[in-house]
Motif scaffolding. Structure first.
Motif, PDB file in Angstrom:
ATOM      1  N   ASP A 267      34.930 -34.945  63.129  1.00 37.92           N
ATOM      2  CA  ASP A 267      35.819 -33.797  63.333  1.00 37.92           C
ATOM      3  C   ASP A 267      35.023 -32.539  63.672  1.00 37.92           C
ATOM      4  OD1 ASP A 267      38.690 -34.735  62.380  1.00 37.92           O
ATOM      5  OD2 ASP A 267      37.224 -35.576  60.996  1.00 37.92           O
ATOM      6  N   PHE A 268      33.828 -32.428  63.109  1.00 38.02           N
ATOM      7  CA  PHE A 268      32.972 -31.281  63.405  1.00 38.02           C
ATOM      8  C   PHE A 268      32.529 -31.312  64.869  1.00 38.02           C
ATOM      9  CE2 PHE A 268      28.741 -29.410  63.823  1.00 38.02           C
ATOM     10  CZ  PHE A 268      28.934 -28.143  63.295  1.00 38.02           C
ATOM     11  N   PHE A 269      32.115 -32.481  65.344  1.00 40.94           N
ATOM     12  CA  PHE A 269      31.587 -32.596  66.699  1.00 40.94           C
ATOM     13  C   PHE A 269      32.679 -32.690  67.770  1.00 40.94           C
ATOM     14  CE2 PHE A 269      27.848 -34.349  64.332  1.00 40.94           C
ATOM     15  CZ  PHE A 269      26.958 -33.348  64.702  1.00 40.94           C
ATOM     16  N   GLU A 270      33.764 -33.392  67.456  1.00 42.95           N
ATOM     17  CA  GLU A 270      34.774 -33.653  68.491  1.00 42.95           C
ATOM     18  C   GLU A 270      35.979 -32.723  68.425  1.00 42.95           C
ATOM     19  OE1 GLU A 270      35.729 -37.803  68.317  1.00 42.95           O
ATOM     20  OE2 GLU A 270      33.702 -38.420  68.929  1.00 42.95           O
ATOM     21  N   LYS A 271      36.255 -32.151  67.238  1.00 42.99           N
ATOM     22  CA  LYS A 271      37.424 -31.272  67.096  1.00 42.99           C
ATOM     23  C   LYS A 271      37.030 -29.849  66.704  1.00 42.99           C
ATOM     24  CE  LYS A 271      40.304 -35.197  65.721  1.00 42.99           C
ATOM     25  NZ  LYS A 271      41.164 -35.777  64.660  1.00 42.99           N
ATOM     26  N   ARG A 272      35.700 -29.623  66.653  1.00 44.32           N
ATOM     27  CA  ARG A 272      35.148 -28.301  66.330  1.00 44.32           C
ATOM     28  C   ARG A 272      35.657 -27.760  64.988  1.00 44.32           C
ATOM     29  NH1 ARG A 272      31.843 -26.081  69.718  1.00 44.32           N
ATOM     30  NH2 ARG A 272      32.109 -23.998  68.841  1.00 44.32           N
ATOM     31  N   ALA A 273      35.840 -28.637  64.033  1.00 45.69           N
ATOM     32  CA  ALA A 273      36.191 -28.207  62.671  1.00 45.69           C
ATOM     33  C   ALA A 273      34.978 -27.510  62.062  1.00 45.69           C
ATOM     34  CB  ALA A 273      36.577 -29.419  61.824  1.00 45.69           C
ATOM     35  N   LEU A 274      35.219 -26.631  61.096  1.00 42.33           N
ATOM     36  CA  LEU A 274      34.116 -26.013  60.364  1.00 42.33           C
ATOM     37  C   LEU A 274      33.542 -27.035  59.390  1.00 42.33           C
ATOM     38  CD1 LEU A 274      35.607 -22.498  59.504  1.00 42.33           C
ATOM     39  CD2 LEU A 274      34.039 -23.071  61.363  1.00 42.33           C
ATOM     40  N   LEU A 275      32.250 -26.965  59.177  1.00 39.56           N
ATOM     41  CA  LEU A 275      31.606 -27.924  58.281  1.00 39.56           C
ATOM     42  C   LEU A 275      32.159 -27.817  56.867  1.00 39.56           C
ATOM     43  CD1 LEU A 275      29.468 -30.065  58.815  1.00 39.56           C
ATOM     44  CD2 LEU A 275      27.719 -28.466  58.039  1.00 39.56           C
TER      45      LEU A 275
END
Length: 325
Positions: free
Chosen positions: A76-84
């Protein structure tokens, strides 16, 4: 935690966070077990601890706490740009939290430079006393760079020849990567290449000799290496030790890294082979909580303390001189 926090608020923390990275170059040496156990040790001492499973494509750190695979992960961090910080889950142990890696098709090679730099910025901004990063196997550049991000660089191996060779090659690759960045930053590539071409003339046999020759010939280069390499220390952990002879392997590995690479290396300790470890993993239990009578618990507490304090494990004298082999 407020998952809607802005980037600026993520950076607004007075806490000094120390990053530990756990690698080794080969799968199957118990890196995840050691990482989860050291994290538990630190948390039980009252340190706010965060585990980050960076084994992309083969994440399993959640299993060591009996957690089902979290719905959200580094994917989700890499593909959906979620915050860590939005991906953090509780382990069930006070002071210990987890960000799980990807169990899907995402792997280290698929992460580009911009994504890697964003990950590093977010890791540094996390609110914790200690962050432990569990790396996947191999020596891909992204794996090496994540290892180099750490304040404490830890390698785990087992007393088997292929694992030992893999660990040595991993340390060597990390060192090469570090040197390459130094050479590039200070425009030393030409000097290094020319010196290496004439290595027989200068009696240079290995990397340690090369760096020694460069430092001896230039006060500027010597100062650069002192400054850039001052915090470059590798901590060795030997896992699944079955005999006193195995314990000595960690000391021999340390000496090989010092003698042939010229590195600062600390033998931090070992964990014995214990069937209770495998039973705990299969039962998806936190080993350090449910096996307090196992000698491995004491050993992991000791090696964690050694890494914290930058002190080495003292190999018994009678083992060093061969009396109890």
């Amino acid at each position: 935690r407020n998952s809607t926090s802005t980037w600026s608020s993520m950076e607004d923390t007075s806490r000094h966070t120390e990053i530990w990275a756990v690698g080794g170059g080969k799968g199957g040496t118990g890196k995840s077990f050691i990482t989860s156990s050291m994290g538990t040790c630190l948390a039980l001492k009252g340190k706010k601890t965060l585990l980050l499973d960076a084994d992309l494509g083969g994440a399993n750190l959640h299993n060591f706490f009996g957690l089902i695979s979290p719905k959200r992960s580094l994917t989700d961090f890499f593909e959906k740009r979620a915050l860590l910080q939005e991906l953090i889950v509780h382990t069930g142990i006070a002071n210990l939290e987890l960000i799980t890696g990807s169990t899907g098709s995402l792997d280290s090679e698929s992460i580009n430079y911009a994504q890697k730099q964003r990950l590093f910025r977010h890791i540094r901004a996390l609110d914790a006393d200690t962050i432990l990063i569990d790396l996947g196997g191999g020596t891909h550049i992204n794996t090496l760079d994540t290892f180099l991000l750490a304040d404490k660089m830890v390698v785990v191996t087992v007393p088997e020849i292929t694992a030992i060779e893999n660990m040595y090659q991993f340390v060597k690759s990390v060192y090469y990567r570090k040197l390459k960045s130094i050479f590039k930053a200070y425009e030393l590539n030409t000097v290094v290449q020319d010196t290496w071409k004439d290595r027989t003339v200068h009696n240079i046999r290995n990397l340690k000799d090369l760096i020694g020759y460069l430092k001896q010939g230039s006060e500027q280069i010597r100062d650069i290496f002192i400054r850039e390499m001052s915090g470059f220390v590798v901590h060795i952990i030997l896992n699944e030790v079955r005999s006193p002879k195995d314990i000595l392997i960690g000391e021999n590995l340390k000496r090989a890294c010092v003698n042939f690479l010229g590195l600062q290396v600390v033998y931090s300790g070992y964990a014995s082979y214990d069937e209770a470890v495998h039973k705990s993993i299969n039962n998806k239990e936190a080993f350090m909580l449910f096996n307090r009578l196992s000698p491995v618990v004491k050993e992991i507490r000791q090696l964690t303390e050694h890494i914290e304090t930058e002190t080495g494990f003292s190999v018994p004298e009678d083992l060093l001189d061969g009396r109890i082999l």
